[in-house]
Enzyme design. Sequence first.
Site, PDB file in Angstrom:
ATOM      1  N   HIS A   1       0.745  -1.328   0.173  1.00 41.76           N
ATOM      2  CA  HIS A   1      -0.262  -0.290  -0.091  1.00 41.76           C
ATOM      3  C   HIS A   1       0.984   1.084   0.070  1.00 41.76           C
ATOM      4  O   HIS A   1       0.873   2.052  -0.978  1.00 41.76           O
ATOM      5  CB  HIS A   1      -0.920  -0.304   1.509  1.00 41.76           C
ATOM      6  CG  HIS A   1      -1.371   1.232   1.259  1.00 41.76           C
ATOM      7  ND1 HIS A   1      -3.100   1.456   0.958  1.00 41.76           N
ATOM      8  CD2 HIS A   1      -1.597   2.466   1.640  1.00 41.76           C
ATOM      9  CE1 HIS A   1      -3.320   2.164   1.049  1.00 41.76           C
ATOM     10  NE2 HIS A   1      -2.953   3.196   1.412  1.00 41.76           N
ATOM     11  N   GLU A   2       1.851   1.147   1.062  1.00 48.14           N
ATOM     12  CA  GLU A   2       2.580   2.026   1.209  1.00 48.14           C
ATOM     13  C   GLU A   2       3.948   2.553   0.149  1.00 48.14           C
ATOM     14  O   GLU A   2       3.934   3.276  -0.522  1.00 48.14           O
ATOM     15  CB  GLU A   2       3.611   2.524   2.532  1.00 48.14           C
ATOM     16  CG  GLU A   2       2.975   2.372   3.191  1.00 48.14           C
ATOM     17  CD  GLU A   2       1.707   3.329   3.845  1.00 48.14           C
ATOM     18  OE1 GLU A   2       3.013   4.583   3.275  1.00 48.14           O
ATOM     19  OE2 GLU A   2       0.809   3.536   4.606  1.00 48.14           O
TER      20      GLU A   2
ATOM     21  N   HIS B   1       1.579   4.543  -3.028  1.00 46.91           N
ATOM     22  CA  HIS B   1       2.215   5.783  -3.165  1.00 46.91           C
ATOM     23  C   HIS B   1       3.029   5.836  -3.985  1.00 46.91           C
ATOM     24  O   HIS B   1       2.921   7.025  -4.369  1.00 46.91           O
ATOM     25  CB  HIS B   1       1.779   6.077  -1.732  1.00 46.91           C
ATOM     26  CG  HIS B   1      -0.020   6.016  -0.912  1.00 46.91           C
ATOM     27  ND1 HIS B   1      -1.038   6.462  -2.108  1.00 46.91           N
ATOM     28  CD2 HIS B   1       0.178   5.470   0.169  1.00 46.91           C
ATOM     29  CE1 HIS B   1      -1.990   6.029  -1.184  1.00 46.91           C
ATOM     30  NE2 HIS B   1      -1.942   5.408  -0.041  1.00 46.91           N
TER      31      HIS B   1
END
Length: 207
Positions: A56-57, A60
């Site tokens: 997820h990170e 980004h």
Amino acid sequence: MLERIPLRERRDLLIAWLAISVAFTLIFIRGMVSLDVLVFYFAMSLVTVGVAFVLHELAHKFAAMRYGYWAEFQKDNQMLLVAVVMAALVGVVFAAPGATYVYGNATRTENGRISAAGPITNLLLCIPFAALMLFGGGGLLALVGLVGLRINAMIATFNMLPISVLDGRKVLAWNPAVFAVLMAASAGLLFWSLTLPLVWPSSLSLF
């Protein structure tokens, strides 16, 4: 790809990954202390919660870098400690391990797309975990699949809430239609996963 992840960021991601996995392990074992059970649930936490968080990170980060901005994850030591302590003392995980910071003046569209990259990644991860759940033979593999499905759906749904600094607020400001689709998909998968029984096995047989 690794060249774009500095050593400090790799260290932060690793520490956050391990801390979150420890916190969820404490939830999963529920007082069980045998070594094989402890090892299994820690490994499951690494694969389900840990992978969901790290990817997820990174989604980004690389979405931001696609637009020419530098982005970097930074762990929050205090919140990591809170996550582990709360899991140990009250059986609840409040996981806010840190954030990916984007450096530069991104436009509303860029911000929206960068923010959407995280939840989209979690939704994509739901696919292999759902397949593992459905075709895992009803044993521990199926359990890992269900936990991975539920965790990724939870992360996607939580982050799509249009409040505070969460991804949903920036996605909604960019494109309400995209926000509606992502929120509906996340909440739908979460609801489905919650209707499925989470059966903790009495033995550690894979099938």
